[in-house]
Enzyme design. Structure first.
Site, PDB file in Angstrom:
ATOM      1  CD  GLU A 204      -2.420   0.566   2.937  1.00 48.93           C
ATOM      2  OE1 GLU A 204      -2.812  -0.593   3.194  1.00 48.93           O
ATOM      3  OE2 GLU A 204      -2.435   1.483   3.774  1.00 48.93           O
TER       4      GLU A 204
ATOM      5  CG  HIS B 288     -11.947 -10.798   3.957  1.00 48.75           C
ATOM      6  ND1 HIS B 288     -10.861 -11.433   3.387  1.00 48.75           N
ATOM      7  CD2 HIS B 288     -11.463  -9.690   4.541  1.00 48.75           C
ATOM      8  CE1 HIS B 288      -9.786 -10.714   3.604  1.00 48.75           C
ATOM      9  NE2 HIS B 288     -10.120  -9.652   4.305  1.00 48.75           N
TER      10      HIS B 288
END
Ligand code: GLN
Ligand code: ZN
Length: 776
Positions: free
Chosen positions: A605, A694
């Site tokens: 990121e 998730h």
């Protein structure tokens, strides 16, 4: 007079009213009119706060109940066909897209450029059709006007909107949708113009990326089509330099440009000298991405040449939307006063803009007290003993090449580690956290509030660790973890124990939807006064014969998820954190812990958008990780973990971290990652995640077995680990236990197959031939 404006303001409200209203609505505790009423009040409050700070043109349209890209999807009617059957109100549709329905998974969410804000990714296909499908933007413009606010409409630009989406089927290019999208945009801007709005801020942040020529080429087409039908357009860029496109941008038929001079101050030189006489130039000079107070005298000096050249055509604004900073420093009544005077949150940043405007338009004399206060704060921060720690600086200066290198190469380390750990082929492990039950959260909260003694808190955490260890043994995992019950957040937990960090009480920033984070602020030199995890990990190890993996957050991730001091290069702060983590790693080793994981989920990121800056970042980020991890002997096994992103473009850099084992999120993007490994022979051990954590779905043994077989086509069995995609803290116990059992069974079946004579031969052939067939 110089005009001041703002690009966007936080949506959550000073008391996180938006979060509360959204969650109450989702829980069925309030109805839709009540939610709309809460949003109305929030928007009124935001307008008032911005006007009070002295802003001329207040943005309207930057508010969203969930996300502004999703709001644009609703505006242009690009609801993915898979949601076609959904009835109900627009708000119900909006939340169905953002959060999924019984039948349809939610639209994908991803990080907004290099911020920690997540947007909802538009889905495009050849069948996508556009139409003006929502009146919300127009209603909000009306609402602002009714309150007498002089406003500027905010709209994501058509090219950024398309670019930030994704194609849902191969063989289709979303840029091909531009001809269909433009007429809809034309209708929108014309309607805004007809409402008497003075300006439209049209955001094209993708201009700061390394764009393919087809995309840059499309700007002229798009804006030539829009501009004649629109009120004056302010083409707005941020998060980076756009000077490579200066010629194009100066020629576009827009009435003004906005440049982010905080991120890229030098780009002004490419625009100012021959800036067109008929355009406004808006300069972003106050940092919308960080919490530090401006040096007003320096900013004023930076602005003066532009003011002399442009006069009233100069506009002032923050560099980017203030969405990424907390709302109001005035709420921080408990902050150390010395540190507090160095900070500015959204409201204070707008006040700075107003001071700068007055300084330029009316002369420095009228702002002399503000300038003096700014000078004092700058000087105080600069000379404060709180930011400097001689011992840390000396240690940093003494760092040498040996500190960044493990003693032996991986093959030798692997032998020593195997002698010590005696792990089976295809070792099984998890990423660190186990379900955070309401009881765990309650214990932490009560301890913080002083309602639970340190002794009782420790007992309750020990009980939790013991339960987690027993469960892992029963499941049959090979490398255990203590479960991270004591951690609220993987950065905050460490920040609170490191010197050089401060924490706010209400410094919330929206992460996605109703979710907010409160990033720590790194204000000074970082060091580790005392061990942070050793007691928990040692206790966990004392309960089992199996290896217990110590669990730390890496320097790059701590940096990436904090507000970082801006008075020294990020690289230097990263190295200081690295040394602190190194101390912890060495203490864990000394305590007898044989495996230590240093998580770096944010490693990818932090990668800059443009290729010319990437080398630099990777160099210091790799160095920081290596400094953190290289203090241990060969027999200590270092793991790292990454998730959330595409890694193929940085596999080489990941290999240079030289972690003994990396566990990496793969199951959602399996094919892609394995392609990367086929093209690059990753040298160390690797555990591609075999199931997505998730969702509560429990994949069966056969499914994970197939994934592992697929992985074996590109990763030799001797280097393959078996683990989930990421930590399990958001999951419940029943699904966690079931999924891990299936995972352990899958590993066992495959291990047996590999160790049978036939299996061994079959697999060694597949691996050694280097043949790679696309797994589907
Ligand atoms: N060790 C952390 C956990 O298991 C890692 C979290 C992450 O990668 N984001 O929760
Ligand atoms: Zn992860």
């Amino acid at each position: 007079m110089v005009t001041t404006h703002n690009l966007g303001f936080p949506r959550i409200g000073r008391g996180r009213e938006l979060k509360r209203a959204l969650e109450a609505f989702w829980a069925g505790k309030i109805d839709e009119p009540a939610l709309r009423e809460a949003a109305l009040r929030l928007r009124a409050g935001r307008r008032q706060q911005q006007r009070q700070a002295g802003i001329d043109l207040v943005p309207v349209g930057d508010f969203a109940l969930y996300d502004h890209v999703l709001a644009t999807t609703l505006l242009v009617g690009a609801v993915p066909p898979r949601f076609a059957g959904i009835g109900g109100s627009e708000i119900e549709l909006e939340f169905a897209l953002a959060r999924g329905t019984g039948e349809q998974p939610a639209m994908e969410m991803t990080k907004w450029f290099d911020t920690n804000y997540h947007y909802i990714v538009p889905e495009f296909s050849a069948a996508t059709e556009f139409r003006v499908a929502s009146t919300r933007l127009f209603d909000e413009i009306d609402e602002a006007r009714a309150c007498g606010t002089r406003s500027k409409a905010v709209l994501p630009g058509p090219l950024s909107y398309l670019y930030l989406g994704k194609e849902t089927a191969p063989g289709f290019d979303r840029l091909d949708l531009l001809p269909q999208l433009l007429p809809v945009y034309r209708e929108i801007v014309a309607r805004i113009g007809a409402m008497g709005v003075e300006w439209i801020q049209i955001d094209e942040p993708i201009l700061a990326l390394d764009l393919p020529p087809r995309w840059t080429g499309a700007f002229a087409t798009a804006y030539n089509e829009l501009a004649p039908h629109a009120p004056p357009l302010l083409l707005t860029t941020y998060f980076g330099a756009v000077d490579k496109q200066a010629v194009l941008l100066k020629e576009l038929p827009v009435a003004g440009l906005h440049l982010d001079l905080v991120r890229a101050p030098q780009q002004l030189d490419a625009f100012l000298p021959d800036y067109p006489d008929d355009k406004v130039l808006s300069l972003g000079v106050v940092d919308g991405r960080n919490v530090w107070r401006s040096d007003l005298r320096r900013t004023l000096a930076q602005l003066r040449p532009a003011y002399e050249r442009l006069g009233e055509r100069l506009w002032l604004a923050p560099g980017c939307s203030l969405l990424h900073v907390p709302i109001d420093l005035a709420l921080e009544t408990e902050l150390d006063p010395e540190l507090k005077q160095w900070l500015a949150f959204a409201v204070q940043k707008l006040e700075e803009i107003d001071v700068l405007r007055r300084g330029l338009s009316e002369g420095e004399l009228v702002i002399r007290s503000e300038l003096a206060a700014s000078d004092r704060a700058v000087e105080a921060r600069h000379t404060s003993s709180r930011t400097h720690d001689e011992a840390v600086r000396r240690r940093l200066a003494r760092l040498n090449a040996a500190d960044e290198r493990r003693a032996s190469p991986f093959i030798d380390r692997k032998k020593r580690q195997q002698e010590r750990l005696r792990l089976p082929l295809l070792p099984t492990t998890t990423i660190g956290s186990f379900p955070q039950t309401p009881e765990i959260r309650a214990a932490r909260a009560r301890f913080r509030a002083g309602a639970l003694s340190a002794e009782d808190y420790r007992t309750s955490m020990h009980d939790e660790i013991r339960a987690v260890v027993e469960r892992q043994e029963a499941i049959g995992l090979d490398v255990l973890v203590h479960g991270e019950a004591e951690r609220n957040d993987m950065v905050e937990y460490f920040g609170e124990q490191l010197a050089g960090f401060m924490f706010t009480r209400d410094g919330w920033v929206q992460s996605y939807g109703s979710r907010c984070v409160k990033p720590p602020i790194i204000f000074g030199d970082v060091s580790r006064p005392a061990p942070m995890t050793v007691a928990w990990t040692s206790y966990a190890q004392s309960l089992t014969e199996r290896p217990m993996k110590g669990m730390l957050t890496g320097p790059v991730t701590i940096l990436q998820w904090s507000f970082v001091r801006d008075d020294q290069p990020r690289a230097e702060t990263a190295l200081q954190i690295a040394l602190a983590i190194r101390d912890e790693v060495c203490d864990l080793e000394r305590a007898g812990i044989g495996i230590i994981q240093i998580d770096e989920p944010a490693f990818r990121e932090g990668l800059p958008f443009t290729s010319d800056q990437r080398h630099d970042y990777l160099e210091w980020a790799i160095r920081a990780f290596r400094v953190a991890s290289s203090g241990v002997g060969d027999a200590t096994q270092i793991h790292t973990h990454m998730c959330y992103s595409e890694f193929n473009d940085i596999l080489r850099a990941i290999a240079q971290l030289d972690a003994d084992v990396i566990t990496i999120e793969t199951s959602r993007s399996r094919m892609e990652l394995l392609k990367g490994f086929a093209g690059f022979d990753y040298p160390n051990d690797i555990g591609p995640g075999v199931y997505d954590i998730h969702s509560p779905r429990v994949p069966d043994e056969a499914e994970m077995l197939r994934l592992l077989e697929t992985a074996l086509r590109v990763i030799p069995a001797q280097r393959l680990w078996v683990n989930p995609d990421c930590g399990l803290k958001t999951r419940g116990w029943p699904e966690t236990q079931a999924a891990l059992r299936h995972m352990v069974d899958a590993a066992r079946v495959l291990r047996e197959r590999l160790q049978s004579p036939a299996g061994a031969e079959r697999l060694s052939c597949a691996v050694e031939s280097g043949e790679y067939t696309d797994p589907v």
